[in-house]
Scaffold this motif. Structure first.
Motif, mmCIF file in Angstrom:
data_model
loop_
_atom_site.group_PDB
_atom_site.id
_atom_site.type_symbol
_atom_site.label_atom_id
_atom_site.label_comp_id
_atom_site.label_asym_id
_atom_site.label_seq_id
_atom_site.Cartn_x
_atom_site.Cartn_y
_atom_site.Cartn_z
ATOM 1 N N ILE A 89 0.902 -1.225 0.054
ATOM 2 C CA ILE A 89 -0.054 0.009 0.160
ATOM 3 C C ILE A 89 0.788 1.291 -0.089
ATOM 4 N N ILE A 90 2.130 0.953 0.650
ATOM 5 C CA ILE A 90 3.032 2.455 0.715
ATOM 6 C C ILE A 90 3.099 2.986 -0.746
ATOM 7 N N PRO A 91 3.809 2.319 -1.668
ATOM 8 C CA PRO A 91 3.873 3.131 -2.878
ATOM 9 C C PRO A 91 2.693 3.595 -3.697
ATOM 10 N N LEU A 92 1.439 2.914 -3.303
ATOM 11 C CA LEU A 92 -0.008 3.268 -4.101
ATOM 12 C C LEU A 92 -0.209 4.736 -3.176
ATOM 13 N N ALA A 142 6.321 4.073 -13.224
ATOM 14 C CA ALA A 142 7.883 4.757 -12.934
ATOM 15 C C ALA A 142 7.792 5.099 -11.381
ATOM 16 N N GLY A 143 6.558 5.501 -10.744
ATOM 17 C CA GLY A 143 6.725 6.227 -9.451
ATOM 18 C C GLY A 143 6.827 4.869 -8.629
ATOM 19 N N THR A 144 6.207 3.748 -8.602
ATOM 20 C CA THR A 144 6.461 2.369 -7.834
ATOM 21 C C THR A 144 7.910 2.176 -7.935
ATOM 22 N N ASP A 145 8.419 2.212 -9.330
ATOM 23 C CA ASP A 145 10.035 1.785 -9.331
ATOM 24 C C ASP A 145 10.527 2.764 -8.354
ATOM 25 N N SER A 192 8.846 10.323 -3.461
ATOM 26 C CA SER A 192 9.570 8.932 -3.132
ATOM 27 C C SER A 192 10.659 9.487 -2.177
ATOM 28 N N LEU A 193 11.155 10.600 -2.365
ATOM 29 C CA LEU A 193 12.241 11.069 -1.445
ATOM 30 C C LEU A 193 11.825 11.757 -0.134
ATOM 31 N N GLY A 201 10.953 -3.594 -12.733
ATOM 32 C CA GLY A 201 10.720 -3.908 -14.126
ATOM 33 C C GLY A 201 9.481 -4.722 -14.313
ATOM 34 N N LEU A 202 9.094 -5.826 -13.373
ATOM 35 C CA LEU A 202 7.842 -6.344 -13.796
ATOM 36 C C LEU A 202 6.694 -5.339 -13.488
ATOM 37 N N ILE A 203 6.658 -4.566 -12.520
ATOM 38 C CA ILE A 203 5.495 -3.529 -12.136
ATOM 39 C C ILE A 203 5.376 -2.889 -13.415
ATOM 40 N N LEU A 204 6.512 -2.086 -13.773
ATOM 41 C CA LEU A 204 6.368 -1.283 -14.956
ATOM 42 C C LEU A 204 5.958 -1.824 -16.141
#
Length: 748
Positions: free
Chosen positions: A226-229, A269-272, A346-347, A672-675
Motif C-alpha cells: 500500500i505504501i507506494p500506492l 515509474a513512481g512505484t519503481d 519518493s524522497l 521492471g515487472l511492475i513497470l
C-alpha cells in the motif's frame, strides 16, 4: 554529499518531522484539489495537432473563407437495410432532415435538405442496389466534443421518434432490419473521444489492481504494497490540480490520451522509485538493529540514484516540447511534471511512511538482524532458519564475471536479431484502423466502402487560383486512375478566381496508398495551371481534406523523430557524464538502451503483426516508445552502475560487479515487472494505438530488466575493466587483486 543526504534523510524521517512531512503532503493535496480544477476537467480533445504553416491547415483556412457552406465537420448518417430501403425509410429520413432544418442543433451548420428532393430523385442518391444511403450533417469545425456528442444524441432521439424504433441499436447484418451508423470525420472524432474517456476509469482501476497484486506477490506484505500506492495517490493528487490550473490559465493543453498514459507512467515509474528505497531499507534492516539508522542509511545510499533517474526521465520528457505535432508536444508538461512530483514524493513521503511503520512495513516477513532473529527464535523455541534472497542474483553475478565474452556475444546476437526485425515494420496514420471493428464510425465506413466508394467518406478538396483563366479541373482529375468521382467546379465566395473541386478516391482515403497520391494531386494541379498560362502555379494550389491532413501528419512525425531522438540521446549523455564522470560508461550505457529500444520494436512487431495480425502500427508509436524506453531503461542502468561504482571504491571490480548485480537484482526485477505490467494494462483497452504502444513498451522494459541490466551491462563493464571508468578514477583507492581482497576480508 553523503553528509547532506544523511541530514535530509534525518529530516524527512525524523521522530517528529516524519509527521510534519506526512501532514504537509495531506494539506498540499487537499488544498490544491479544493481550489484548483482537476486535470480531467480541463482536457481538450479538439486541440489542433498541426500548426498553421502546414499545407493542409492553410487549405482548410482558405476553404472556410471561400467555401464556408461545406467547410464544416461532416457527420455521415449511413442508413442500411438488406433487401433494399423502403419508401417508408426514405419518407422518415426526409421527415428527419425537415425537423433539423427547422430546429437546427447547437453547432449545426447544415443538413443536406433531403426533404426538398422528390422521392424518385432521392432514391437515385442511394447505393446501386438500393440498400444504403448517406445523410450528411455538417457541424461547426471547431465544435466542442461534448457539444458534438449532445448533438448526435439529439439526432438519435429524434430518429427514435420519427421511425418508431432505434436503428442505431440494430445490427448491420440483421436481414430486413433498418440500421444506421454515424461515420465521417465527426463520427470518427466522437468515437475517439468516447474510447479514451471510457478508458480512463477502467485503466486506473486495472493499473492500481495490477500494481497491488504484483507488490503482494513480490513482497508478500499488505502494508508494503500500500505504501507506494499511497505515494502515487498523493503525487497524482498534487499533479492533477496543478495541471488543471495551468490549462485553465491557457499555459498548456492536454487530451484524454495524454491523461491515460500519464496515469500509467505515474504508477509504473513512481512505484519503481519507491522500490529503490524500500529495497535498500529492507537490506539494511537485516544489518542494523535501529530502524531509524537503517532508514537514514537507505536514504543516503539510494536517494542519489533515485534523484538522477527521475531527473533523467523528466528532462527526456521535456524534450517533447520541441515536437511540432500537437499530441506529442502536449505530452511534455503533464508527463515531466508528474514524474518530478513523484520523484519528490519518493524522497519525502515514502521515507516518512517507512519511518512511521518501521519494520512492521514488511509484516509478516519482517526483516531482522541475525541477533534479533536468533533471540526471537529462542523465545519461541524454534531454530533460527535464515533464507537467503540473493542466491539467484549471486549466480547471475558470478556467471557474468566468469564468462563476460560469452554473455556479450549471446545477448548481442539475440537483441540484434530482434532489432533487425524492426526493418520490416509498416507504419500508418489511419485513425480508423485503431478503432475496434464494432465502433459506429468504422462500421459506417465499411458500409460506405461496400455500397458506394470509400473515398466518399473523406474527399480531398482541391482549390486553385486560376487568375481568371479557363482551367479544365474536372477533366484533368477525372482521368486519374485513383479517382472515382470529381465534383463540379465551384467559385470562391470572396474571390471568384479561386476554383474548387472535391475529389473522391476509389480506395480507403485514410490508407497509406491514398496519402501517397496527395503529391500526385498537387503536381497535376500545378501542371494544369502551368498549361493554362497561370503565373507561379506552385503558389496557387491548396489541397485540403483528411487525407491531406494525414500526409502532413506523417511528414511532421518524421521531422519530430529526426529532431527529438538526437536531443534525447545528447541530453541523457550529458546527464550520465555529469553523474558518472566517465565517457566510456556513458557511451556503452546509451548504446545498450538504444539497442534495447530497437529490439523492443522488432519483437513488438512480431507480436503485433505475425501473432495478432495487424498490418501496420501507428506512426507516432516509435517516437513515444523511444522517449519512454530510453529514459526509463536508463533508470535501471543508473541504479545498477551506481551500486557497482560505490563498491568499486572498496573492492576489486569483479567482486563489485558480482555484489552490485546481486544487490540490485531483486529490486530491479521487481520494478521492471511492475513497470512492464502497467504498460501491458494498455493492451487491454479497445484502442489499437494504446495496445501497440503498451505492448512495445512492456517488451522493452522486460528486455531491459532481464537481459540488458543483469547480463549485457555488467558483462561489458567486466570486459572494459579500468577503462569503464575512463577518464574518472576511484577516489582514494588503488587497484587491488581479487586474492588480496578475499585475504583482507578473512583477516577482518
Amino acid at each position: 554529499m553523503d553528509i547532506l543526504l544523511e541530514r535530509m534523510g534525518r529530516w524527512v524521517a525524523g521522530r517528529r518531522t516524519k509527521w510534519v512531512t506526512l501532514v504537509a503532503w495531506i494539506v498540499l493535496a487537499g488544498v490544491l484539489s479544493a481550489v484548483w480544477p482537476g486535470v480531467n476537467q480541463k482536457e481538450d480533445n479538439t486541440a489542433a495537432n498541426l500548426d498553421s504553416l502546414q499545407p493542409s491547415v492553410q487549405a482548410g483556412l482558405l476553404s472556410e473563407e471561400e467555401f464556408p457552406s461545406d467547410s464544416g465537420l461532416p457527420a455521415l448518417l449511413v442508413w442500411k437495410r438488406d433487401g433494399g430501403l423502403l419508401d417508408e425509410d426514405y419518407e422518415n429520413i426526409q421527415k428527419l432532415t425537415a425537423y433539423f432544418t427547422q430546429n437546427p442543433l447547437e453547432g449545426q451548420e447544415l443538413v443536406v435538405p433531403f426533404d426538398r428532393i422528390p422521392l424518385p430523385a432521392l432514391k437515385q442518391q442511394a447505393s446501386e442496389d438500393g440498400t444504403a444511403i448517406v445523410l450528411p450533417f455538417f457541424f461547426n469545425k471547431n465544435i466542442d466534443s461534448d457539444l458534438l456528442k449532445q448533438g448526435i444524441a439529439q439526432i438519435q432521439e429524434q430518429v427514435k421518434t420519427d421511425f418508431g424504433s432505434d436503428p442505431f441499436a440494430a445490427k448491420l447484418d440483421d436481414h430486413g432490419e433498418l440500421s444506421v451508423r454515424v461515420s465521417g470525420p465527426a463520427g470518427v472524432s466522437l468515437d475517439a473521444v468516447g474510447l479514451f474517456s471510457n478508458a480512463d476509469v477502467s485503466l486506473l482501476m486495472a493499473t492500481v489492481l495490477l500494481v497491488l497484486v504484483l507488490l503482494l506477490l513480490i513482497y508478500r506484505s499488505p502494508i508494503l504494497a500500500i505504501i507506494p500506492l499511497i505515494a502515487v495517490g498523493f503525487a497524482y493528487g498534487v499533479t492533477s490540480p496543478i495541471l488543471g490550473k495551468m490549462a485553465d490559465m491557457g499555459w498548456i493543453t492536454f487530451d484524454s490520451q495524454s491523461i491515460s498514459i500519464m496515469t500509467v507512467l505515474l504508477f509504473g515509474a513512481g512505484t519503481d522509485y519507491c522500490l529503490f528505497l524500500i529495497s535498500r531499507f529492507r537490506q539494511l534492516l537485516m544489518e542494523e538493529k535501529d530502524k531509524s539508522k537503517a532508514l537514514v542509511r537507505a536514504f543516503r545510499d539510494s536517494s542519489g540514484a533515485i534523484a538522477m533517474s527521475g531527473f533523467t526521465v523528466v528532462m527526456a520528457l521535456l524534450v517533447l516540447l520541441f515536437a511540432k505535432y500537437g499530441s506529442v508536444h502536449r505530452f511534455a508538461v503533464p508527463f515531466s511534471l508528474s514524474i518530478l512530483i513523484m520523484g519528490i514524493a519518493s524522497l519525502t513521503l515514502v521515507p516518512a511512511l517507512l519511518a512511521i511503520f518501521g519494520r512492521v512495513s514488511f509484516y509478516p516477513l519482517v526483516p531482522r538482524t541475525p541477533e534479533m532473529a536468533a533471540e526471537r527464535a529462542r523465545k519461541k523455541g524454534k531454530a533460527n532458519i535464515s533464507k537467503s534472497h540473493k542466491k539467484s542474483g549471486g549466480r547471475v553475478g558470478r556467471v557474468v564475471t566468469k564468462r563476460p565474452w560469452l554473455i556479450v556475444i549471446v545477448t548481442l546476437v539475440i537483441l540484434g536479431g530482434f532489432a533487425g526485425n524492426a526493418l520490416r515494420i509498416e507504419y500508418t496514420v489511419d485513425i480508423l484502423s485503431s478503432f475496434p471493428e464494432d465502433s459506429p464510425s468504422r462500421e459506417g465506413f465499411a458500409v460506405i466502402a461496400d455500397k458506394f466508394t470509400p473515398g466518399e467518406l473523406a474527399p480531398v478538396k482541391l482549390m486553385v487560383d486560376t487568375q481568371g483563366k479557363e482551367v479544365p479541373l474536372e477533366k484533368t482529375f477525372s482521368e486519374l486512375p485513383f479517382v472515382s468521382k470529381v465534383s463540379e467546379i465551384t467559385q470562391g465566395k470572396n474571390n471568384n478566381e479561386i476554383n474548387a473541386i472535391d475529389i473522391e478516391f476509389n480506395l480507403n482515403p485514410y490508407s497509406n496508398e491514398a496519402m501517397k497520391h496527395i503529391p500526385d494531386i498537387r503536381n497535376a494541379a500545378v501542371q494544369v495551371l502551368k498549361d493554362a498560362g497561370v503565373t507561379s502555379p506552385e503558389e496557387r494550389v491548396w489541397v485540403g481534406g483528411l487525407t491531406s491532413t494525414q500526409f502532413d501528419t506523417e511528414a511532421t512525425n518524421a521531422r519530430d523523430q529526426q529532431v527529438i531522438i538526437p536531443i534525447v540521446i545528447g541530453l541523457i549523455a550529458i546527464l550520465l557524464l555529469a553523474y558518472l564522470r566517465s565517457v566510456v560508461a556513458m557511451i556503452y550505457l546509451i548504446l545498450t538502451v538504444v539497442l534495447s529500444y530497437f529490439s523492443a520494436l522488432g519483437l513488438g512487431w512480431f507480436v503485433i503483426h505475425d501473432i495478432m495480425g495487424a498490418t501496420a502500427i501507428q506512426g507516432l508509436i516509435p517516437l513515444y516508445a523511444f522517449v519512454f524506453l530510453v529514459a526509463l531503461g536508463e533508470d535501471y542502468n543508473i541504479f545498477l552502475i551506481s551500486s557497482i561504482w560505490k563498491k568499486r571504491k572498496s573492492m576489486p571490480l569483479k567482486q563489485a560487479i558480482q555484489e552490485g548485480v546481486t544487490e540490485t537484482g531483486g529490486v530491479i526485477t521487481s520494478a521492471g515487472l511492475i513497470l512492464a505490467g502497467t504498460f501491458a494494462v494498455l493492451a487491454t483497452l479497445p484502442i489499437q494505438v494504446l495496445v501497440q504502444f503498451g505492448l512495445i513498451c512492456a517488451i522493452g522494459v522486460l528486455l531491459d530488466t532481464f537481459v540488458v541490466r543483469p547480463l549485457l551491462v555488467p558483462a561489458i563493464t567486466m570486459l572494459l575493466g579500468r577503462w569503464a571508468f575512463w577518464p574518472g578514477t576511484v577516489e582514494g583507492k588503488t587497484e587491488i587483486s581479487q586474492h588480496s581482497y578475499h585475504k583482507q576480508k578473512q583477516l577482518k
